[in-house]
Design a protein around this motif. Structure first.
Motif, PDB file in Angstrom:
ATOM      1  N   GLN A  61       6.951   1.972  -3.142  1.00 43.82           N
ATOM      2  CA  GLN A  61       5.536   2.308  -3.057  1.00 43.82           C
ATOM      3  C   GLN A  61       5.333   3.662  -2.374  1.00 43.82           C
ATOM      4  N   PHE A  62       6.104   3.942  -1.348  1.00 36.37           N
ATOM      5  CA  PHE A  62       5.941   5.225  -0.657  1.00 36.37           C
ATOM      6  C   PHE A  62       6.568   6.370  -1.457  1.00 36.37           C
ATOM      7  N   ILE A  63       7.588   6.074  -2.269  1.00 39.51           N
ATOM      8  CA  ILE A  63       8.078   7.090  -3.210  1.00 39.51           C
ATOM      9  C   ILE A  63       6.974   7.429  -4.199  1.00 39.51           C
ATOM     10  N   ASN A  64       6.269   6.397  -4.648  1.00 36.60           N
ATOM     11  CA  ASN A  64       5.129   6.627  -5.529  1.00 36.60           C
ATOM     12  C   ASN A  64       4.108   7.556  -4.875  1.00 36.60           C
ATOM     13  N   MET A  65       3.859   7.358  -3.590  1.00 36.66           N
ATOM     14  CA  MET A  65       2.853   8.163  -2.922  1.00 36.66           C
ATOM     15  C   MET A  65       3.326   9.608  -2.741  1.00 36.66           C
ATOM     16  N   PHE A  66       4.562   9.790  -2.263  1.00 35.86           N
ATOM     17  CA  PHE A  66       5.054  11.135  -1.940  1.00 35.86           C
ATOM     18  C   PHE A  66       5.554  11.911  -3.155  1.00 35.86           C
ATOM     19  N   LEU A  67       6.011  11.216  -4.187  1.00 37.42           N
ATOM     20  CA  LEU A  67       6.503  11.890  -5.388  1.00 37.42           C
ATOM     21  C   LEU A  67       5.541  11.728  -6.557  1.00 37.42           C
ATOM     22  N   GLY A  68       4.982  10.533  -6.704  1.00 39.27           N
ATOM     23  CA  GLY A  68       4.108  10.266  -7.835  1.00 39.27           C
ATOM     24  C   GLY A  68       2.815  11.047  -7.807  1.00 39.27           C
ATOM     25  N   ILE A  69       2.195  11.185  -6.623  1.00 41.01           N
ATOM     26  CA  ILE A  69       0.927  11.919  -6.540  1.00 41.01           C
ATOM     27  C   ILE A  69       1.102  13.382  -6.927  1.00 41.01           C
ATOM     28  N   PRO A  70       2.048  14.132  -6.311  1.00 42.03           N
ATOM     29  CA  PRO A  70       2.213  15.536  -6.743  1.00 42.03           C
ATOM     30  C   PRO A  70       2.660  15.676  -8.191  1.00 42.03           C
ATOM     31  N   ALA A  71       3.492  14.737  -8.675  1.00 45.35           N
ATOM     32  CA  ALA A  71       3.944  14.811 -10.071  1.00 45.35           C
ATOM     33  C   ALA A  71       2.776  14.621 -11.022  1.00 45.35           C
ATOM     34  N   ASN A  72       1.915  13.659 -10.736  1.00 47.42           N
ATOM     35  CA  ASN A  72       0.749  13.444 -11.595  1.00 47.42           C
ATOM     36  C   ASN A  72      -0.248  14.590 -11.493  1.00 47.42           C
ATOM     37  N   PRO A  82      -0.165   3.119   2.309  1.00 48.08           N
ATOM     38  CA  PRO A  82      -0.432   2.901   3.744  1.00 48.08           C
ATOM     39  C   PRO A  82      -1.192   1.602   4.011  1.00 48.08           C
ATOM     40  N   LEU A  83      -2.208   1.325   3.201  1.00 45.51           N
ATOM     41  CA  LEU A  83      -2.962   0.084   3.371  1.00 45.51           C
ATOM     42  C   LEU A  83      -2.079  -1.119   3.056  1.00 45.51           C
ATOM     43  N   GLU A  84      -1.238  -1.000   2.033  1.00 40.34           N
ATOM     44  CA  GLU A  84      -0.366  -2.111   1.680  1.00 40.34           C
ATOM     45  C   GLU A  84       0.673  -2.372   2.761  1.00 40.34           C
ATOM     46  N   LEU A  85       1.221  -1.318   3.336  1.00 44.54           N
ATOM     47  CA  LEU A  85       2.175  -1.472   4.433  1.00 44.54           C
ATOM     48  C   LEU A  85       1.527  -2.187   5.612  1.00 44.54           C
ATOM     49  N   ASN A  93      -1.054  -4.098   5.555  1.00 41.78           N
ATOM     50  CA  ASN A  93      -1.430  -5.461   5.184  1.00 41.78           C
ATOM     51  C   ASN A  93      -0.227  -6.401   5.155  1.00 41.78           C
ATOM     52  N   ILE A  94       0.923  -5.905   4.716  1.00 41.79           N
ATOM     53  CA  ILE A  94       2.109  -6.742   4.604  1.00 41.79           C
ATOM     54  C   ILE A  94       2.791  -6.949   5.954  1.00 41.79           C
ATOM     55  N   VAL A  95       2.847  -5.899   6.763  1.00 42.86           N
ATOM     56  CA  VAL A  95       3.638  -5.948   7.994  1.00 42.86           C
ATOM     57  C   VAL A  95       2.814  -6.332   9.218  1.00 42.86           C
ATOM     58  N   PHE A  96       1.554  -5.889   9.265  1.00 43.64           N
ATOM     59  CA  PHE A  96       0.793  -6.035  10.502  1.00 43.64           C
ATOM     60  C   PHE A  96      -0.420  -6.958  10.404  1.00 43.64           C
ATOM     61  N   LEU A  97      -1.108  -6.974   9.277  1.00 46.17           N
ATOM     62  CA  LEU A  97      -2.397  -7.656   9.196  1.00 46.17           C
ATOM     63  C   LEU A  97      -2.256  -9.090   8.692  1.00 46.17           C
ATOM     64  N   THR A  98      -3.100  -9.971   9.222  1.00 44.41           N
ATOM     65  CA  THR A  98      -3.151 -11.355   8.756  1.00 44.41           C
ATOM     66  C   THR A  98      -4.494 -11.688   8.114  1.00 44.41           C
ATOM     67  N   THR A  99      -5.419 -10.738   8.111  1.00 42.51           N
ATOM     68  CA  THR A  99      -6.725 -10.969   7.521  1.00 42.51           C
ATOM     69  C   THR A  99      -6.646 -10.904   6.001  1.00 42.51           C
ATOM     70  N   SER A 100      -7.549 -11.622   5.346  1.00 41.18           N
ATOM     71  CA  SER A 100      -7.564 -11.644   3.884  1.00 41.18           C
ATOM     72  C   SER A 100      -8.476 -10.577   3.293  1.00 41.18           C
ATOM     73  N   SER A 101      -9.235  -9.871   4.123  1.00 40.51           N
ATOM     74  CA  SER A 101     -10.230  -8.923   3.606  1.00 40.51           C
ATOM     75  C   SER A 101      -9.583  -7.755   2.876  1.00 40.51           C
ATOM     76  N   THR A 102      -8.413  -7.306   3.344  1.00 41.77           N
ATOM     77  CA  THR A 102      -7.765  -6.157   2.692  1.00 41.77           C
ATOM     78  C   THR A 102      -7.239  -6.499   1.310  1.00 41.77           C
ATOM     79  N   TRP A 103      -7.013  -7.807   1.039  1.00 42.07           N
ATOM     80  CA  TRP A 103      -6.521  -8.178  -0.286  1.00 42.07           C
ATOM     81  C   TRP A 103      -7.525  -7.821  -1.372  1.00 42.07           C
ATOM     82  N   TYR A 104      -8.815  -7.840  -1.051  1.00 48.68           N
ATOM     83  CA  TYR A 104      -9.826  -7.516  -2.062  1.00 48.68           C
ATOM     84  C   TYR A 104      -9.653  -6.076  -2.544  1.00 48.68           C
ATOM     85  N   VAL A 105      -9.447  -5.167  -1.597  1.00 52.08           N
ATOM     86  CA  VAL A 105      -9.248  -3.758  -1.955  1.00 52.08           C
ATOM     87  C   VAL A 105      -7.949  -3.590  -2.731  1.00 52.08           C
TER      88      VAL A 105
END
Length: 296
Positions: A45-56, A92-95, A97-109
């Motif tokens: 996912q972070f490769i997507n962010m750092f490589l995918g964004i500039p490539a696109n 960043p939001l997914e990281l 949400n997976i590692v630190f957050l226990t709330t369900s609100s971020t799943w909607y986004v």
């Protein structure tokens, strides 16, 4: 409070569970016995962010720069690049949400952006359709070469994408996972069909010809690349999820699930990189031809 049903394939095919019944445990804590794949998934996912964004972004710039001499499929490639840029913003939001957050609100986004990514095969199918018509029905292709109908088709795909993402964001639609499965299977079957038909058409290009016509050869390579993307990135979820009962719940939830969607999400980087590689090859060929002309 939403409920996390371990044995429900809908939650996995919908890309992420709605919530969990493990108290205040994070997703990473739930999968602490099998952390390697989760770390691998976040890495992609972070490769997507750092490589995918500039490539696109480079893809968008090249299409804008070459708009006077662009192919008819570029309008769909442009929209696919925009879609991938939007998806590549969420690591960043997914990281968190997976590692630190226990709330369900971020799943909607997150589910909304996952829904956008799930619909990317629709634009790939449009590209394949355009190449199919160009090779198999050249007269029709010439008559439809103006881009108005392609713009309308792109708008229709965006409307479907946003409607699908909004429905996925809600997260409680019965049997919604079947929409995702049907979409991926249909896109895969369509790509295979187009590739086989184009290959057959190219082999019928004319008696006594040792080489394919350059235009047809370029179209064949484009469809072949799209097919490779579909097989490598989009087929694993369809191939693995039907065999959920053969895996333990923890292995499927923490291993198979993230392997399949990790490969699918990585198309946000592979697709623009392949496009840029093709453009670089064409640029090199043009330079070689120009140099040869000057020498002569």
């Amino acid at each position: 409070m939403e409920v996390f049903y371990i044995n429900s394939s809908m939650l996995f095919v919908s890309h992420r569970p709605l919530n969990n019944t493990y108290g205040e445990k994070t997703v990473y804590e739930q999968c602490k016995e099998l952390p390697a794949v989760l770390i691998w998934y976040l890495g992609l996912q972070f490769i997507n962010m750092f490589l995918g964004i500039p490539a696109n972004i480079m893809v968008l710039w090249l299409i804008h720069k070459n708009k006077g001499d662009s192919s008819t499929s570029d309008i769909f490639i442009l929209h696919l690049a925009v879609l991938d840029i939007l998806f590549c913003l969420i690591p960043p939001l997914e990281l968190a949400n997976i590692v630190f957050l226990t709330t369900s609100s971020t799943w909607y986004v997150l589910r909304f952006f996952y829904g956008i990514k799930d619909s990317s095969p629709l634009f790939l199918s449009c590209i394949c359709l355009d190449r199919y018509v160009a090779v198999v029905h050249p007269i029709t292709f010439t008559e439809l070469k103006d881009r108005k109908h392609r713009t309308v088709l792109a708008i229709v795909v965006w409307l479907i994408t946003l409607a699908y993402a909004a429905a996925k964001c809600v997260g409680n639609i019965v049997n919604f996972e079947k929409v995702f499965t049907a979409m991926i299977l249909a896109a895969f079957a369509f790509m295979v069909f187009c590739n086989i038909v184009i290959l057959w058409a190219l082999r019928q290009s004319g008696p006594g010809r040792d080489e394919m016509h350059p235009v047809k050869k370029r179209a064949f390579k484009m469809v072949l690349i799209i097919l490779a993307i579909i097989v490598f990135n989009y087929f694993p979820p369809v191939a693995l999820f039907p065999f959920q009962d053969y895996f333990s719940p923890d292995v499927f939830r923490c291993y198979i699930h993230y392997v399949a969607f990790g490969l699918m999400d990585f198309s946000s980087t592979i697709q623009p990189v392949l496009y840029l590689s093709k453009e670089k090859l064409l640029w090199s060929l043009n330079c070689c031809q120009t140099s040869t002309t000057h020498i002569q």
